[in-house]
Design a protein around this motif. Structure first.
Motif, PDB file in Angstrom:
ATOM      1  N   PRO A 215      11.801  55.452  26.239  1.00 16.95           N
ATOM      2  CA  PRO A 215      11.523  55.054  27.621  1.00 16.95           C
ATOM      3  C   PRO A 215      10.638  56.079  28.340  1.00 16.95           C
ATOM      4  O   PRO A 215      10.529  57.227  27.934  1.00 16.95           O
ATOM      5  CB  PRO A 215      12.915  54.990  28.263  1.00 16.95           C
ATOM      6  N   MET A 216      10.011  55.622  29.390  1.00 20.44           N
ATOM      7  CA  MET A 216       9.206  56.499  30.241  1.00 20.44           C
ATOM      8  C   MET A 216       9.246  55.962  31.668  1.00 20.44           C
ATOM      9  O   MET A 216       9.194  54.741  31.874  1.00 20.44           O
ATOM     10  CB  MET A 216       7.764  56.545  29.767  1.00 20.44           C
ATOM     11  N   ALA A 217       9.378  56.872  32.633  1.00 23.26           N
ATOM     12  CA  ALA A 217       9.435  56.447  34.026  1.00 23.26           C
ATOM     13  C   ALA A 217       8.312  57.103  34.821  1.00 23.26           C
ATOM     14  O   ALA A 217       7.821  58.181  34.456  1.00 23.26           O
ATOM     15  CB  ALA A 217      10.785  56.797  34.634  1.00 23.26           C
ATOM     16  N   LEU A 218       7.926  56.424  35.899  1.00 21.55           N
ATOM     17  CA  LEU A 218       6.945  56.977  36.830  1.00 21.55           C
ATOM     18  C   LEU A 218       7.572  56.962  38.225  1.00 21.55           C
ATOM     19  O   LEU A 218       8.098  55.931  38.660  1.00 21.55           O
ATOM     20  CB  LEU A 218       5.667  56.141  36.822  1.00 21.55           C
ATOM     21  N   ILE A 219       7.533  58.106  38.895  1.00 20.23           N
ATOM     22  CA  ILE A 219       8.054  58.227  40.255  1.00 20.23           C
ATOM     23  C   ILE A 219       6.872  58.474  41.185  1.00 20.23           C
ATOM     24  O   ILE A 219       6.025  59.337  40.906  1.00 20.23           O
ATOM     25  CB  ILE A 219       9.056  59.397  40.369  1.00 20.23           C
ATOM     26  N   ALA A 220       6.810  57.726  42.270  1.00 19.36           N
ATOM     27  CA  ALA A 220       5.776  57.938  43.283  1.00 19.36           C
ATOM     28  C   ALA A 220       6.465  58.271  44.605  1.00 19.36           C
ATOM     29  O   ALA A 220       7.485  57.651  44.952  1.00 19.36           O
ATOM     30  CB  ALA A 220       4.904  56.689  43.435  1.00 19.36           C
ATOM     31  N   PHE A 221       5.957  59.247  45.308  1.00 29.58           N
ATOM     32  CA  PHE A 221       6.527  59.557  46.625  1.00 29.58           C
ATOM     33  C   PHE A 221       5.437  60.092  47.537  1.00 29.58           C
ATOM     34  O   PHE A 221       4.422  60.615  47.082  1.00 29.58           O
ATOM     35  CB  PHE A 221       7.694  60.542  46.515  1.00 29.58           C
ATOM     36  N   ASP A 222       5.662  59.880  48.838  1.00 31.21           N
ATOM     37  CA  ASP A 222       4.756  60.493  49.798  1.00 31.21           C
ATOM     38  C   ASP A 222       5.544  60.997  51.003  1.00 31.21           C
ATOM     39  O   ASP A 222       6.727  60.675  51.173  1.00 31.21           O
ATOM     40  CB  ASP A 222       3.606  59.561  50.197  1.00 31.21           C
ATOM     41  N   ILE A 223       4.894  61.809  51.808  1.00 28.70           N
ATOM     42  CA  ILE A 223       5.548  62.462  52.942  1.00 28.70           C
ATOM     43  C   ILE A 223       5.588  61.480  54.114  1.00 28.70           C
ATOM     44  O   ILE A 223       4.563  60.905  54.496  1.00 28.70           O
ATOM     45  CB  ILE A 223       4.799  63.739  53.333  1.00 28.70           C
TER      46      ILE A 223
ATOM     47  N   GLN B 241       3.061  61.970  42.416  1.00 29.84           N
ATOM     48  CA  GLN B 241       3.701  61.248  41.326  1.00 29.84           C
ATOM     49  C   GLN B 241       4.411  62.237  40.410  1.00 29.84           C
ATOM     50  O   GLN B 241       4.008  63.405  40.309  1.00 29.84           O
ATOM     51  CB  GLN B 241       2.678  60.467  40.496  1.00 29.84           C
ATOM     52  N   VAL B 242       5.444  61.745  39.726  1.00 33.66           N
ATOM     53  CA  VAL B 242       6.072  62.492  38.634  1.00 33.66           C
ATOM     54  C   VAL B 242       6.041  61.587  37.411  1.00 33.66           C
ATOM     55  O   VAL B 242       6.628  60.490  37.427  1.00 33.66           O
ATOM     56  CB  VAL B 242       7.517  62.898  38.960  1.00 33.66           C
ATOM     57  N   ILE B 243       5.333  62.021  36.371  1.00 37.41           N
ATOM     58  CA  ILE B 243       5.327  61.313  35.088  1.00 37.41           C
ATOM     59  C   ILE B 243       6.483  61.886  34.286  1.00 37.41           C
ATOM     60  O   ILE B 243       6.510  63.087  33.976  1.00 37.41           O
ATOM     61  CB  ILE B 243       4.001  61.510  34.351  1.00 37.41           C
ATOM     62  N   ALA B 244       7.468  61.030  33.955  1.00 38.57           N
ATOM     63  CA  ALA B 244       8.712  61.505  33.350  1.00 38.57           C
ATOM     64  C   ALA B 244       8.910  60.879  31.968  1.00 38.57           C
ATOM     65  O   ALA B 244       9.435  59.754  31.859  1.00 38.57           O
ATOM     66  CB  ALA B 244       9.897  61.182  34.258  1.00 38.57           C
ATOM     67  N   PRO B 245       8.518  61.553  30.886  1.00 34.74           N
ATOM     68  CA  PRO B 245       8.737  61.014  29.533  1.00 34.74           C
ATOM     69  C   PRO B 245      10.229  60.969  29.198  1.00 34.74           C
ATOM     70  O   PRO B 245      11.044  61.697  29.782  1.00 34.74           O
ATOM     71  CB  PRO B 245       8.004  62.026  28.637  1.00 34.74           C
ATOM     72  N   HIS B 246      10.586  60.103  28.234  1.00 40.47           N
ATOM     73  CA  HIS B 246      11.972  59.991  27.747  1.00 40.47           C
ATOM     74  C   HIS B 246      12.941  59.751  28.906  1.00 40.47           C
ATOM     75  O   HIS B 246      14.057  60.293  28.929  1.00 40.47           O
ATOM     76  CB  HIS B 246      12.380  61.262  26.981  1.00 40.47           C
ATOM     77  N   THR B 247      12.527  58.961  29.873  1.00 42.56           N
ATOM     78  CA  THR B 247      13.340  58.742  31.069  1.00 42.56           C
ATOM     79  C   THR B 247      13.463  57.246  31.345  1.00 42.56           C
ATOM     80  O   THR B 247      12.458  56.541  31.447  1.00 42.56           O
ATOM     81  CB  THR B 247      12.704  59.440  32.287  1.00 42.56           C
ATOM     82  N   SER B 248      14.697  56.786  31.487  1.00 42.67           N
ATOM     83  CA  SER B 248      14.961  55.377  31.808  1.00 42.67           C
ATOM     84  C   SER B 248      14.889  55.189  33.319  1.00 42.67           C
ATOM     85  O   SER B 248      14.773  56.144  34.092  1.00 42.67           O
ATOM     86  CB  SER B 248      16.335  54.971  31.295  1.00 42.67           C
ATOM     87  N   ALA B 249      15.012  53.912  33.738  1.00 39.62           N
ATOM     88  CA  ALA B 249      14.985  53.610  35.171  1.00 39.62           C
ATOM     89  C   ALA B 249      16.153  54.286  35.886  1.00 39.62           C
ATOM     90  O   ALA B 249      15.980  54.852  36.986  1.00 39.62           O
ATOM     91  CB  ALA B 249      15.025  52.095  35.379  1.00 39.62           C
ATOM     92  N   ILE B 250      17.339  54.270  35.285  1.00 40.33           N
ATOM     93  CA  ILE B 250      18.508  54.886  35.933  1.00 40.33           C
ATOM     94  C   ILE B 250      18.321  56.390  36.061  1.00 40.33           C
ATOM     95  O   ILE B 250      18.574  56.972  37.125  1.00 40.33           O
ATOM     96  CB  ILE B 250      19.788  54.573  35.126  1.00 40.33           C
ATOM     97  N   ASP B 251      17.858  57.025  34.986  1.00 40.69           N
ATOM     98  CA  ASP B 251      17.619  58.473  35.054  1.00 40.69           C
ATOM     99  C   ASP B 251      16.500  58.790  36.038  1.00 40.69           C
ATOM    100  O   ASP B 251      16.532  59.815  36.733  1.00 40.69           O
ATOM    101  CB  ASP B 251      17.252  59.013  33.669  1.00 40.69           C
ATOM    102  N   GLY B 252      15.501  57.898  36.116  1.00 40.35           N
ATOM    103  CA  GLY B 252      14.436  58.094  37.078  1.00 40.35           C
ATOM    104  C   GLY B 252      14.942  58.029  38.503  1.00 40.35           C
ATOM    105  O   GLY B 252      14.509  58.798  39.376  1.00 40.35           O
TER     106      GLY B 252
END
Length: 489
Positions: A361-369, A414-425
């Protein structure tokens, strides 16, 4: 023991040295070897001697003479002899005198320091050689073909233009091909650093790093005043140690003598600047011997060739380092020091390919201020920049070593998160939200962030994943900000 009286020598002599004590000492030890011995305290005084060319033997003791101040006068003195022999007593730590004076006329030498007995023996051998010792070809002069071969080997060794370590190793191998050389070494002054033993070749059991006690920081070595390779680089002079005991370091002398070494010659590698050397070439020989002007000139030429090759190797290395640095800087956001948008897009494509290949799995996190425009409007852009840095620093402390933190826009990350599921993300995103909320922000009370999380779909592209995560981020904004939303599949 008192010296035995000797019959007056068959020739006249002129001894030159600026120190009265050394003139008196030479007269006391060696005066009886001449029919008449005159003394002079300078080159100018010696040049005023009547019938200077007719003096049987001119002896110049170079101790106390300065190569920078006195060279011109001593050169005129040797040249004024009109081909008559000159005998030079040369300190082992400043042998650059020799090729300079040899260029002015027939010069033979002995390396100092010499005790009284050794000085008498050296002078007696010179006087016994007759008035024209250099007229007949010597074994060294007959070895000019060997010097030409040495030059050719060195040019071939330096011509391949490889990186510094390989170039230095080939040069030492080439120098070991000169008859009598048991071991050769290259000492190199690192840019902005200290002298190090860059390469050595020759006697299998002879390791100069062990003899010297270290292989780097050699300008700090307690042997820097005694070992020719170090002294030549530090003082920018030729150093010729024809008797190991003259170094004044018994342990050093014994260590070299234990490997069959009897003579050490070192030449500075010129740097192109005044008063400094790039390093030195150091030759360790199995037999003590004298060097001709041709040999010293050839070795100086080799040192010049080494300087050019090392300079090119340095330029190549600096160019490669600059390219790496420019490439590295081109991937970073100048304000926050994290990956910029272009680098983030490239890395995201790579992580997607890896996730598919290994079926992980791989997750992508996006955030802004949240309400970042208000920060800029109320406090000014300099404070806004400080807030961006603080948010990036807070996020950088939380992400894992395998994650990639990206500044994807003005206040967007953004945070590119390898080996990460949606729940862990989701868990990672919540930690980021909480940490940033309590982080002290310079110039403002606090800031919050809104986040979206998306797990990579089985056949999803980077563009599609980015669209989904940004949609989740937009929902977090509509939900009141300072919260996390999971992207829909």
């Amino acid at each position: 023991m008192p010296q035995q009286a000797a019959p007056p020598g068959p020739t006249t002599g002129l001894f030159v040295n600026p120190a009265a004590a050394r003139r008196a000492g030479f007269e006391a030890v060696c005066g009886d070897q001449f029919a008449r011995l005159d003394l002079a305290d300078s080159a100018e005084a010696a040049l005023a001697t009547p019938d200077l060319p007719g003096v049987g033997l001119l002896v110049i003791d170079l101790d106390r003479f300065d190569p920078e101040l006195d060279h011109a006068g001593l050169a005129r003195l040797v040249a004024a002899r009109a081909g008559a022999p000159t005998f030079v007593l040369c300190p082992f730590a400043n042998a650059r005198w020799l090729p300079a004076l040899m260029a002015c006329g027939p010069v033979e030498y002995a390396i100092a320091p010499l005790d009284g007995e050794a000085l008498r023996a050296a002078l007696a051998a010179r006087l016994a050689a007759g008035p024209t010792p250099l007229a007949a070809p010597s074994p060294r002069e007959r070895a000019l073909d060997g010097l030409q071969a040495l030059r050719a080997r060195v040019r071939a060794a330096l011509g391949e233009g490889e990186e510094l370590a390989a170039l230095a190793e080939r040069l030492c191998q080439a120098l070991c091909g000169w008859p009598g050389v048991a071991h050769a070494a290259l000492f190199y002054l690192q840019p902005g650093g200290d002298l190090q033993l860059q390469a050595q070749h020759g006697e299998r059991n002879l390791n100069l790093a062990k003899v010297l006690g270290r292989a780097d920081r050699l300008l700090q070595s307690p042997l820097r005043h005694a070992f020719p390779g170090l002294l030549a680089a530090a003082a920018n002079t030729i150093v010729l140690l024809d008797d190991l005991d003259k170094s004044g370091e018994p342990r050093l002398a014994d260590a070299l003598r234990g490997h069959g070494i009897k003579l050490v010659l070192a030449l500075p590698i010129p740097s192109g600047g005044p008063g400094t050397a790039r390093g030195s070439l150091c030759l360790l020989l199995r037999e003590a011997r004298l060097f001709s002007r041709d040999e010293l000139d050839a070795l100086a030429e080799i040192a010049d060739l080494a300087a050019v090759a090392l300079r090119i190797a340095d330029m190549n290395r600096e160019g490669e380092a600059m390219l790496v640095r420019v490439t590295h800087l081109s991937t970073l956001d100048a304000l926050t020091g994290i990956a910029n948008r272009r680098q983030g897009e490239r890395l995201l494509e790579g992580e997607i390919k890896r996730a598919r290949r290994y079926k992980v799995p791989m997750a992508l996190i996006a955030f802004d201020i949240d309400r970042f425009k208000d920060v800029n409007d109320r406090y000014g852009h300099p404070v806004g920049d400080l807030v961006l840095r603080a948010v990036a620093d807070a996020a950088r402390k939380l992400v894992r070593a395998s994650d990639v933190l990206v500044r994807s826009g003005g206040e967007e990350f953004q945070v590119i998160a390898p080996h990460t599921s949606a729940i862990d993300g989701l868990k990672m995103a919540e930690k980021l939200r909480s940490a940033i909320e309590v982080t002290a922000m310079p110039g403002v009370d606090r800031v919050t962030v809104s986040l979206g999380v998306a797990q990579l779909g089985e056949h999803e592209s980077a563009d599609s994943l980015t669209v989904r995560v940004n949609a989740a981020l937009a929902r977090a904004k509509r939900a009141g900000r300072n919260c996390v939303e999971l992207a829909m599949g």
